[in-house]
Design a protein around this motif. Structure first.
Motif, PDB file in Angstrom:
ATOM      1  N   GLU A 190      -2.948 -28.371  17.395  1.00 42.80           N
ATOM      2  CA  GLU A 190      -2.911 -29.349  18.472  1.00 42.80           C
ATOM      3  C   GLU A 190      -4.134 -30.249  18.426  1.00 42.80           C
ATOM      4  N   PHE A 191      -3.889 -31.531  18.373  1.00 41.62           N
ATOM      5  CA  PHE A 191      -4.956 -32.521  18.382  1.00 41.62           C
ATOM      6  C   PHE A 191      -5.334 -32.793  19.829  1.00 41.62           C
ATOM      7  N   ASN A 192      -6.615 -32.626  20.142  1.00 48.04           N
ATOM      8  CA  ASN A 192      -7.105 -32.887  21.487  1.00 48.04           C
ATOM      9  C   ASN A 192      -8.252 -33.875  21.392  1.00 48.04           C
ATOM     10  N   LYS A 193      -7.954 -35.116  21.720  1.00 48.19           N
ATOM     11  CA  LYS A 193      -8.952 -36.172  21.545  1.00 48.19           C
ATOM     12  C   LYS A 193     -10.130 -36.011  22.500  1.00 48.19           C
ATOM     13  N   SER A 194      -9.866 -35.609  23.726  1.00 48.29           N
ATOM     14  CA  SER A 194     -10.943 -35.494  24.713  1.00 48.29           C
ATOM     15  C   SER A 194     -11.918 -34.377  24.352  1.00 48.29           C
ATOM     16  N   GLN A 195     -11.414 -33.325  23.716  1.00 40.12           N
ATOM     17  CA  GLN A 195     -12.272 -32.228  23.295  1.00 40.12           C
ATOM     18  C   GLN A 195     -12.631 -32.305  21.826  1.00 40.12           C
ATOM     19  N   THR A 196     -12.192 -33.347  21.161  1.00 39.48           N
ATOM     20  CA  THR A 196     -12.413 -33.553  19.716  1.00 39.48           C
ATOM     21  C   THR A 196     -12.148 -32.254  18.952  1.00 39.48           C
ATOM     22  N   SER A 197     -10.972 -31.698  19.218  1.00 43.57           N
ATOM     23  CA  SER A 197     -10.626 -30.437  18.556  1.00 43.57           C
ATOM     24  C   SER A 197      -9.278 -30.550  17.857  1.00 43.57           C
ATOM     25  N   PHE A 198      -9.085 -29.663  16.909  1.00 42.68           N
ATOM     26  CA  PHE A 198      -7.831 -29.594  16.151  1.00 42.68           C
ATOM     27  C   PHE A 198      -7.660 -28.140  15.741  1.00 42.68           C
ATOM     28  N   HIS A 199      -7.361 -27.290  16.703  1.00 39.38           N
ATOM     29  CA  HIS A 199      -7.272 -25.853  16.458  1.00 39.38           C
ATOM     30  C   HIS A 199      -5.941 -25.477  15.831  1.00 39.38           C
ATOM     31  N   LEU A 200      -5.998 -24.524  14.933  1.00 33.76           N
ATOM     32  CA  LEU A 200      -4.809 -24.049  14.206  1.00 33.76           C
ATOM     33  C   LEU A 200      -4.335 -22.745  14.834  1.00 33.76           C
ATOM     34  N   ARG A 201      -3.017 -22.612  14.991  1.00 36.02           N
ATOM     35  CA  ARG A 201      -2.488 -21.408  15.634  1.00 36.02           C
ATOM     36  C   ARG A 201      -1.267 -20.891  14.888  1.00 36.02           C
ATOM     37  N   LYS A 202      -1.076 -19.576  15.015  1.00 31.25           N
ATOM     38  CA  LYS A 202       0.162 -18.958  14.540  1.00 31.25           C
ATOM     39  C   LYS A 202       0.473 -17.820  15.493  1.00 31.25           C
ATOM     40  N   PRO A 203       1.696 -17.740  16.002  1.00 26.93           N
ATOM     41  CA  PRO A 203       2.014 -16.735  17.023  1.00 26.93           C
ATOM     42  C   PRO A 203       2.050 -15.310  16.502  1.00 26.93           C
ATOM     43  N   SER A 204       2.322 -15.138  15.201  1.00 30.06           N
ATOM     44  CA  SER A 204       2.432 -13.782  14.664  1.00 30.06           C
ATOM     45  C   SER A 204       2.083 -13.838  13.169  1.00 30.06           C
ATOM     46  N   VAL A 205       0.967 -13.234  12.808  1.00 34.81           N
ATOM     47  CA  VAL A 205       0.512 -13.352  11.417  1.00 34.81           C
ATOM     48  C   VAL A 205       1.060 -12.222  10.555  1.00 34.81           C
ATOM     49  N   HIS A 206       1.056 -12.498   9.267  1.00 30.79           N
ATOM     50  CA  HIS A 206       1.535 -11.542   8.278  1.00 30.79           C
ATOM     51  C   HIS A 206       0.437 -11.295   7.268  1.00 30.79           C
ATOM     52  N   ILE A 207       0.514 -10.155   6.607  1.00 29.53           N
ATOM     53  CA  ILE A 207      -0.494  -9.816   5.586  1.00 29.53           C
ATOM     54  C   ILE A 207      -0.687 -10.970   4.606  1.00 29.53           C
ATOM     55  N   SER A 208       0.387 -11.659   4.277  1.00 29.78           N
ATOM     56  CA  SER A 208       0.322 -12.742   3.290  1.00 29.78           C
ATOM     57  C   SER A 208      -0.453 -13.958   3.799  1.00 29.78           C
ATOM     58  N   ASP A 209      -0.809 -13.990   5.061  1.00 27.18           N
ATOM     59  CA  ASP A 209      -1.614 -15.092   5.604  1.00 27.18           C
ATOM     60  C   ASP A 209      -3.101 -14.910   5.324  1.00 27.18           C
ATOM     61  N   THR A 210      -3.464 -13.789   4.752  1.00 25.15           N
ATOM     62  CA  THR A 210      -4.872 -13.561   4.393  1.00 25.15           C
ATOM     63  C   THR A 210      -5.312 -14.624   3.394  1.00 25.15           C
ATOM     64  N   ALA A 211      -6.307 -15.410   3.794  1.00 27.56           N
ATOM     65  CA  ALA A 211      -6.756 -16.542   2.974  1.00 27.56           C
ATOM     66  C   ALA A 211      -7.934 -17.195   3.679  1.00 27.56           C
ATOM     67  N   GLU A 212      -8.456 -18.236   3.049  1.00 25.47           N
ATOM     68  CA  GLU A 212      -9.484 -19.041   3.690  1.00 25.47           C
ATOM     69  C   GLU A 212      -8.838 -20.352   4.139  1.00 25.47           C
TER      70      GLU A 212
END
Lengths: 112, 115
Positions: free
Chosen positions: A66-88
């Motif tokens: 979600e891009f939030n201009k007022s907070q100058t943020s762009f946080h990444l989310r995933k509701p349910s992670v899997h082992i295969s999401d292990t990464a940088e």
């Protein structure tokens, strides 16, 4: 100067738990924002991008940001992670002359 | 459709030597970018080529140079290698449409070790 800050260098979560990786940028002009993922010993893969329009951006592998201009943020989310999401995960911003400025990266570790 | 390709995948050099890394962009892309990912330093922009011209350069010494060929492939040359040049060198390409809304797609990288 434009900068990108990833607030967490490491994030450990349990499998099937939700996750949020935080990213803040500093720019006084319009900015394009990206999240890339790097699996071990590989290059960067584009997860999603924000160029304009809707502030909620959906990407591959179930990720969204979600891009939030007022907070100058762009946080990444995933509701349910899997082992295969292990990464940088890298947040990046592009302003003007085509150069990407990257955050320092967040190492996501998924525990079973 | 083939992605960005880079060669070689790995190489080992000694201090003072010279190295050439190669990159082929996605078909139809005219812009090529080079980034360095060194341990502890993160991802840093090196060079941007478009239509055969160097368009932008990061904060690296002149011994880092490159070129882009008529087929839009690119080479990165590093002269007088130093130990701190050990890194993963990533190449990316984009459409080069002339707009600012460019998405860069990355190759697998070349891992350089300088001994």
């Amino acid at each position: 100067a434009q900068s990108v800050t990833q607030l967490d260098s490491q994030v450990p979560v349990f499998e099937e738990a939700p996750v949020e990786l935080r990213c803040n940028y500093s720019s006084s002009v319009s900015v394009y924002l990206f999240w890339y993922v790097q699996y071990p010993n590989q290059g960067l893969q584009l997860l999603l991008k924000y160029l304009s329009g809707s502030t909620l951006v959906k990407g591959i592998n179930g990720f969204e940001a979600e891009f939030n201009k007022s907070q100058t943020s762009f946080h990444l989310r995933k509701p349910s992670v899997h082992i295969s999401d292990t990464a940088e995960y890298f947040c990046a911003a592009q302003v003007g002359a085509q150069k990407l400025v990257f955050g320092q990266g967040t190492r996501l570790t998924i525990n079973p | 459709e083939a992605g960005v390709t880079q060669s070689p995948t790995h190489l080992i050099k000694t201090r003072g030597q010279q190295v050439t890394l190669r990159c082929s962009p996605i078909s139809g892309h005219t812009s090529v970018y080079w980034y360095q990912q060194a341990l502890g330093l993160g991802l840093q922009f090196l060079l941007w080529y478009d239509e055969g011209e160097e368009r932008n350069r990061g904060n690296f010494p002149p011994r880092f140079s490159g070129r882009q060929f008529p087929n839009y492939s690119s080479e990165l040359n590093v002269n007088a290698l130093e130990l701190e040049d050990s890194a993963l060198y990533l190449c990316a390409s984009s459409l080069g449409s002339g707009t600012t809304q460019e998405t860069q797609y990355f190759g697998p990288g070349t891992r350089l070790l300088v001994l």
